[in-house]
Every structure is written in C-alpha cells, then in structure tokens.
Design an enzyme around this catalytic site. Structure first.
Site, PDB file in Angstrom:
ATOM      1  N   ASP A   1      -0.993  -7.871  -2.329  1.00 40.41           N
ATOM      2  CA  ASP A   1       0.267  -8.544  -2.649  1.00 40.41           C
ATOM      3  C   ASP A   1       0.809  -9.316  -1.436  1.00 40.41           C
ATOM      4  O   ASP A   1       0.758  -8.827  -0.303  1.00 40.41           O
ATOM      5  CB  ASP A   1       1.267  -7.452  -3.065  1.00 40.41           C
ATOM      6  CG  ASP A   1       2.531  -7.993  -3.698  1.00 40.41           C
ATOM      7  OD1 ASP A   1       2.439  -8.740  -4.674  1.00 40.41           O
ATOM      8  OD2 ASP A   1       3.634  -7.653  -3.198  1.00 40.41           O
TER       9      ASP A   1
ATOM     10  N   GLU B   1     -17.386  -1.206   6.359  1.00 35.11           N
ATOM     11  CA  GLU B   1     -17.968   0.120   6.594  1.00 35.11           C
ATOM     12  C   GLU B   1     -18.479   0.730   5.297  1.00 35.11           C
ATOM     13  O   GLU B   1     -19.164   1.746   5.310  1.00 35.11           O
ATOM     14  CB  GLU B   1     -16.916   1.070   7.190  1.00 35.11           C
ATOM     15  CG  GLU B   1     -16.444   0.676   8.566  1.00 35.11           C
ATOM     16  CD  GLU B   1     -15.224   1.502   8.981  1.00 35.11           C
ATOM     17  OE1 GLU B   1     -14.962   2.568   8.364  1.00 35.11           O
ATOM     18  OE2 GLU B   1     -14.527   1.066   9.916  1.00 35.11           O
TER      19      GLU B   1
HETATM   20  C1  NOJ Z   1       4.199 -10.589  -5.890  1.00 35.64           C
HETATM   21  C2  NOJ Z   1       4.044  -9.829  -7.155  1.00 35.64           C
HETATM   22  O1  NOJ Z   1       3.012 -10.414  -7.901  1.00 35.64           O
HETATM   23  C3  NOJ Z   1       5.386  -9.854  -7.847  1.00 35.64           C
HETATM   24  O2  NOJ Z   1       5.293  -9.343  -9.148  1.00 35.64           O
HETATM   25  C4  NOJ Z   1       6.366  -9.096  -7.005  1.00 35.64           C
HETATM   26  O3  NOJ Z   1       7.649  -9.186  -7.574  1.00 35.64           O
HETATM   27  C5  NOJ Z   1       6.406  -9.646  -5.589  1.00 35.64           C
HETATM   28  N1  NOJ Z   1       5.105  -9.880  -5.050  1.00 35.64           N
HETATM   29  C6  NOJ Z   1       7.086  -8.683  -4.664  1.00 35.64           C
HETATM   30  O4  NOJ Z   1       6.222  -7.607  -4.399  1.00 35.64           O
END
Ligand code: NOJ
Ligand code: CA
Length: 482
Positions: free
Chosen positions: A197, A228
């Site tokens: 993310d 690894e």
């Molecule tokens: C990106 C994620 O895909 C989204 O759903 C989320 O709200 C934000 N990052 C914050 O983590």
C-alpha cells in the site's frame, strides 16, 4: 527455451478480491476466508494464477482494513490464522497463490506501537511515528489537516489519510526490523507475496513529501529479503503516480526493487485507442529493460471500469478485457470484472466508507446462494455468476476463454509487444511472431486487413475482414495451432 525459470506471476493472471464482499461462509453478511476457500473451484475454473486479498489483518475498520492494529493476525470477522493457512494450502493444491496487502505507511491509532508512541515524549517507540511541535497547512487525502494534536504529549502527529491512521516514520531505521519480521512471518506461512500500500508515499521526509531515495532504499531492502525465499515472493506496489517517468523509479534497475508497479496512467487513460496505445508505448520505453509490466482497470478505490469507461455496454466491456488480457505482462482482474460488474449506487444511509468508495466494493453476485443481510447492497442489472456461466455469450464466458487462450497460446501471455498501423480509433498490436490483437474502439465499422484467422472475437464472429463497432479480436497469422 527459457520457459522453466519464469516466475509464476510473469504473464500469469492475478485476481484482486475484497474479502468482505467475495463470499460469506456463515451468513453474517460479511465475506470471509472460509467463503473464499469455498469458491476456489470457481477461481480455478476461471483460470487465475494468484489472488491478492485486500487487507485481512485485525483493524478497527475506520479505513476498512487499511488501518491495521496487528500485522500478524487475521481480522476475526474474516476468520483465523488457521483459516488463512487452510486457504493458502488449498489454493496451492490448485496452483493458485495467495498475496496479502501490506500496509506499511501507517498503522491504526489503536496499534500497540502507536499507543506506546503517544504515551510520552520519551516512549520507546516515540520516533516510530512523525511528531512535530507545530502543524503546517498540509491537508490529508481524505480532507482536513494532515496533523493531529495529541493532548498527552503536546505535539502533533502526521496522518496522510485519516486521523486514525498515524504515519509511520521510516526515517530512522527502527521500523525496518519490525517489518522484516512481519514479511518473514507471512512468507514462512506460504504467502506468495504482497501488494504494498502507498509505496509512492511510504517515506515522508520532510513530512508530507515523498522521499524517493529513502523509498528506494526500503524497496531494495525488501527485495533482498524476498530473494532469500524460493520461490521468490512477489512484491507489487501501489505506485499512484500519474507520470510514467516517476513509475520507473520503483522498479530500480529492473531487478532490485518492486517486481511490479501498478500503472495508474493506464487505468485512467479511458477507452481511447490513441491514449491507451500511447501509455503502453511510453511504459515500454521508460521502464527498465528487465522490468515486467502490470495492467489493471479497476480496484477497490476507483469506479468500476464498466461504468467508468464502458458506459455499461457489454461490447465495450469485452473490448476492455481483450486489452487487459492481451497486453504483455501481468493483468489484474478486480473481482467482478469478469462479469462486467457495474459500480453500485449505494444509498446514502448505507454508505460506510469515509471516502464514498463503497460502490466498487459490493458483494459478488453468485446467484446460486443468496447473501443474507449483506454489509453493502448488491447491485442490479448484471447477471450473476450462475447465469453467466451457463451463457456462452456472457462476459464471464468470454473472459474465461480469453484466459484459457493465454495459457494455450503462450505468445499471448509472453510474446513481445509491437504496435501495428491501424486506422484512427483502432488499436492493433502483434504478440510474438504469429498473434495479433486488434480492437476497434469506435461505434463505426473499421477497415483493416487482419492478415490471418480470427481465433477469438468479442462479437463471436470469425470472419477476418475488418472489425465491427466496438469489436476486439485475437488473430492467428501463422501456422501455429489456435
Ligand atoms: C490505498 C488503499 O488502496 C486505500 O483503500 C486506502 O484508503 C489508502 N491507501 C490508505 O491506506
Ligand atoms: Ca461471514
């Protein structure tokens, strides 16, 4: 032939699914891991190689799992660690790998690291988060200040997203060991990789500003860790940048950072031949020579593609699927893409997401069993899995055929991409030696010589003279069997 050493995901089909909305095993209205396990036959039948699960960790769900309170466990609504182990094993029996969603840029404000960090200025984990005496005027992605004042210690913490999602401080190093342990914990359990993310803003130094060299450092470190393991876990990043030059940076030298970096300029190019072909050409030019490419048209944050770019027209949806599954690299289907699922208009009193993204996260319409009191409403107007499976002209049947064709005809999954001349509004390219893909993204018939035998068409016809309105075809131009 160098086929044997190819990693499974290169040219394989990934399937992103939203666990709360995929399949519910105990009728509490929320999808769960046992539900997914119960649908592995479907995913095997469809032909996917790997599944990326949106966050499965314990979370207060202020941002639906993207506010993690424990990185080494499973959210009780979704099941248990044993359920996840079982899912990994049973999927593995079908040659389907499981990827989890790693959320390293921020935690929940209820994570024990943050509880410690905010307890005093001298706390052991104080520096794991971003604390300052003064707030500046930065705004968070979801609105309002990106700084929250904390009474106890009289300082502000930084949150790029919700107040309940304090940002981790990747400058300083202490974070690394904790995350190394988290990566190892899951790799040791057989998780085949992570979607990561907010890679584009993982390290913010100064606060609010992505520090690219520091992000590259972290990615190199994780890639070395992944190295690894055998087979090597896949690292695929949410790299939300709109300039392709910037995207290239997350691949490093092509083999030392991310394996795959999501291409948002492609997702947002529209169903436009010139724009799409341009993004693909520039992507091929700009990514490092050894980099693999990845293509997606929908995800849990954006309006579903059949609604966003196809006007909910089945012919266009099939064209979009030919594009997604006909380009070189790894296609990612978002659950429901294979049905042409529309964005759902969620009534105001059922909206749950702070950012109003619920309409792209609604329950999968199976049709053979009904959802009992689903957490979000199901859409209408798109036939269920059960109905589409029986209909050879459905989007689902077409999507499955396309995936099967990729398997049979490896040029379609692995062949080199070469754009061909085509009339305006038509996009045509060759894959390898003897496979051509051509799509007419206009409402008028198009004249062009396809130069071979049509082996798959969105319209079902097989003549190779020209293309009908909104028609896409795969053509065999040589003697290779179809
Ligand atoms: C990106 C994620 O895909 C989204 O759903 C989320 O709200 C934000 N990052 C914050 O983590
Ligand atoms: Ca359930």
């Amino acid at each position: 032939m160098l086929t044997s050493r190819r990693p499974w995901w290169q040219g394989g089909v990934l399937y992103q699914l939203y666990p709360r909305s995929f399949a519910d095993s105990n009728d509490d209205g929320v999808g769960d891991l046992a539900g997914i396990r119960g649908r592995l036959d479907y995913l095997g039948w469809l032909g996917v190689d790997g599944i990326w699960l949106n966050p499965t960790f314990p979370s207060p769900n202020e941002d639906w799992g993207y506010d993690v309170s424990d990185y080494c466990d499973v959210h009780p609504e979704l099941g248990t660690l044993a359920d996840l182990d079982g899912l990994i094993a049973e999927a593995g029996d079908r040659d389907i790998r499981i990827l989890l969603d790693l959320v390293p840029a921020h935690t929940s404000d209820r994570h024990e690291w943050f509880l410690d960090s905010r307890s005093s200025r001298a706390a052991q984990k104080r520096r794991w988060y971003i604390w300052r005496d003064e707030a500046d005027d930065q705004l968070s992605v979801f609105g309002g200040s990106a700084w929250a004042y904390d009474e106890t210690t009289g300082q502000y913490y930084h949150h790029r997203f919700l107040l309940e999602q304090p940002d981790l401080n990747w400058i300083g190093g202490e974070m690394r060991d904790a995350f190394d342990d988290i990566l190892r914990f899951w790799f040791d359990r057989g998780v085949a990789g992570f979607r990561i993310d907010v890679v584009h803003a993982l390290v913010k130094d100064p606060p609010g500003h992505a520090n690219l060299p520091a992000i590259n450092d972290v990615l190199r470190h994780w890639r070395a860790l992944a190295n690894e393991y055998e087979p090597q876990p896949l690292l695929i990043g949410e790299t939300w940048v709109m300039e392709l030059e910037k995207l290239a940076a997350f691949y490093g030298n092509g083999s030392d950072q991310l394996h795959l970096a999501f291409n948002f300029p492609f997702m947002f190019a529209g169903l436009d031949a010139g724009a799409l072909a341009g993004v693909v050409r520039r992507t091929e030019e700009l990514m490092p020579p050894d980099a693999s490419l990845v293509w997606a048209l929908s995800n849990h944050d954006v309006v579903r593609f059949p609604t966003r770019i196809c006007e909910e027209d089945d012919a266009r949806v099939k064209c979009a699927l030919v594009i997604l599954l006909g380009l070189p690299g790894t296609p990612v289907l978002y659950y429901g893409d294979e049905l042409g699922l529309h964005q759902v208009q969620v009534p105001d009193d059922r909206v749950l997401d702070v950012h109003g993204r619920d309409g792209a996260r609604t329950p999968m319409p199976w049709g053979d069993v009904d959802w009992q009191a689903p957490w979000l409403p199901l859409g209408e107007g798109v036939a269920s899995v059960a109905v589409q499976r029986e209909d050879p002209s459905s989007i689902l049947s077409f999507c499955r055929e396309l995936i099967a064709l990729r398997r049979r005809r490896t040029e379609l999954s692995h062949g080199r991409y070469e754009q061909l001349d085509a009339p305006a509004g038509v996009w045509a390219w060759r894959r390898g030696q003897e496979t051509v893909v051509a799509i007419n993204l206009t409402a008028q018939p198009a004249q062009l010589d396809l130069g071979g035998e049509v082996i798959l068409s969105t319209s079902g016809r097989r003549e190779s003279r020209g293309l009908g309105p909104w028609e896409g075809v795969v053509v065999s131009t040589g003697r290779m069997s179809p």
